[in-house]
Design a protein around this motif. Structure first.
Motif, PDB file in Angstrom:
ATOM      1  N   SER A  21      -0.225  -0.649  -4.642  1.00 14.99           N
ATOM      2  CA  SER A  21       0.101   0.777  -4.755  1.00 14.99           C
ATOM      3  C   SER A  21      -0.767   1.632  -3.842  1.00 14.99           C
ATOM      4  N   ARG A  24       0.324   0.992  -0.100  1.00 19.02           N
ATOM      5  CA  ARG A  24       1.624   1.629   0.151  1.00 19.02           C
ATOM      6  C   ARG A  24       1.447   3.134   0.358  1.00 19.02           C
ATOM      7  N   GLU A  25       0.645   3.724  -0.484  1.00 22.31           N
ATOM      8  CA  GLU A  25       0.447   5.172  -0.398  1.00 22.31           C
ATOM      9  C   GLU A  25      -0.346   5.553   0.858  1.00 22.31           C
ATOM     10  N   ARG A  28       2.067   5.293   3.690  1.00 20.16           N
ATOM     11  CA  ARG A  28       3.008   6.416   3.680  1.00 20.16           C
ATOM     12  C   ARG A  28       2.361   7.663   4.287  1.00 20.16           C
ATOM     13  N   ARG A  29       1.131   7.945   3.854  1.00 18.87           N
ATOM     14  CA  ARG A  29       0.462   9.158   4.346  1.00 18.87           C
ATOM     15  C   ARG A  29       0.146   9.072   5.835  1.00 18.87           C
ATOM     16  N   TYR A  34       3.997  -0.616   5.885  1.00 17.09           N
ATOM     17  CA  TYR A  34       3.319  -1.420   4.869  1.00 17.09           C
ATOM     18  C   TYR A  34       4.091  -2.719   4.671  1.00 17.09           C
ATOM     19  N   ASP A  77       9.484   7.169   2.239  1.00 19.00           N
ATOM     20  CA  ASP A  77       9.148   7.668   0.894  1.00 19.00           C
ATOM     21  C   ASP A  77       8.196   6.710   0.163  1.00 19.00           C
ATOM     22  N   GLY A  78       7.881   5.572   0.788  1.00 20.71           N
ATOM     23  CA  GLY A  78       6.902   4.660   0.202  1.00 20.71           C
ATOM     24  C   GLY A  78       7.508   3.491  -0.561  1.00 20.71           C
ATOM     25  N   SER A  79       8.824   3.343  -0.560  1.00 12.85           N
ATOM     26  CA  SER A  79       9.417   2.216  -1.290  1.00 12.85           C
ATOM     27  C   SER A  79       9.628   1.020  -0.349  1.00 12.85           C
TER      28      SER A  79
END
Ligand code: DC
Length: 236
Positions: A21, A24-25, A28-29, A34, A77-79
């Motif tokens: 998690s 991934r975040e 994303r940022r 990832y 969106d991080g998915s």
């Protein structure tokens, strides 16, 4: 990070350390891609079970990987979505049947070579944040940033339990703790690609850290990657 250069950020750690998690975040940022390497081992397990029905410990499965194409997509969106020969298996690979068989597959050195080749081929195209068990030790020993995320078994069990509760599942914290301890033993005892702190990696014990703090720390380490290394680690 140096402008325009490709970098690899390797994030390893035990089950429940929160590596997926936070990686991934952070990705994303930062607008990086990832890769969830555990999902790739799960996808191989899914493919082999589909073809062979059952799997035997100690068996070599590298000869059964012809015709297997694995892809992974990371959305802004991080998915994350994982595909086996074009079919989205993201849900199927979280099945209990996969969990029961994955040890057989991830202990197989031929399978590990196959997966490592795939992971390295993706790094030649773009910058990546990748998480797993042996990313900083075996797959990318020269990664620009190597991170080992850790937390006590107790904290990891409580975090997992909270995640399950959020999904509306009933949880038995003792059972979760036992699973975490069993997975730690498997991860450490694996003959190839075992979980270990990579040389020169940054050790982050997240036991008493908020998720946001961990994400910020990772982003900071990536930003500093072009500069001098500070090894904030414990003996490997
Ligand atoms: O991170 P995860 O729980 O989805 O990983 C699934 C399994 O794959 C886990 O049992 C350990 C194994 N694995 C591995 O052997 N090497 C990696 N780089 C990543 C995962």
């Amino acid at each position: 990070m140096m402008g325009g250069e490709r970098i690899v950020v390797a994030v390893d750690g035990p089950a429940g350390s929160g590596k997926s998690s936070v990686s991934r975040e952070a990705a994303r940022r930062l607008g990086l891609r990832y890769i969830d390497s555990g999902a790739i081992y799960r996808a191989v397990t899914h493919f082999l079970l589909g073809h062979l029905g059952t799997l035997e410990k100690g068996e070599s499965y590298a000869g059964h990987l012809d015709g297997l194409e694995i892809a992974q997509r990371f959305d802004p969106d991080g998915s994350v979505q994982t595909f086996v020969n074009g079919t989205d298996v993201s849900r199927a690979i979280r099945d209990e049947l996969i969990a029961r068989n994955i040890g057989t597959v991830s202990d197989d050195p031929g399978v590990r070579n196959f997966v490592n080749g795939l992971l390295r081929s993706w790094s030649r195209r773009e910058s990546l944040i990748m998480d797993g068990r042996d990313i900083g030790t075996v797959v990318f020993p020269d990664a620009a940033v190597k991170i080992f995320l850790d937390a006590s078994a107790e904290v990891r069990s409580l975090r997992r339990a909270a995640e399950y509760r959020e999904m509306g599942k009933t949880v038995d914290v003792n059972e979760i703790r036992n699973q975490i301890i069993r997975r730690d033993q498997e991860d450490i005892a694996r003959p190839f690609g075992r979980l270990a702190k990579a040389l020169g990696s940054f050790y982050i014990d997240t036991s008493s850290m908020e998720k946001e703090e961990v994400i910020k720390r990772i982003i900071e380490l990536i930003a500093e990657a072009g500069g001098p290394r500070v090894v904030d680690g414990r003996p490997g």
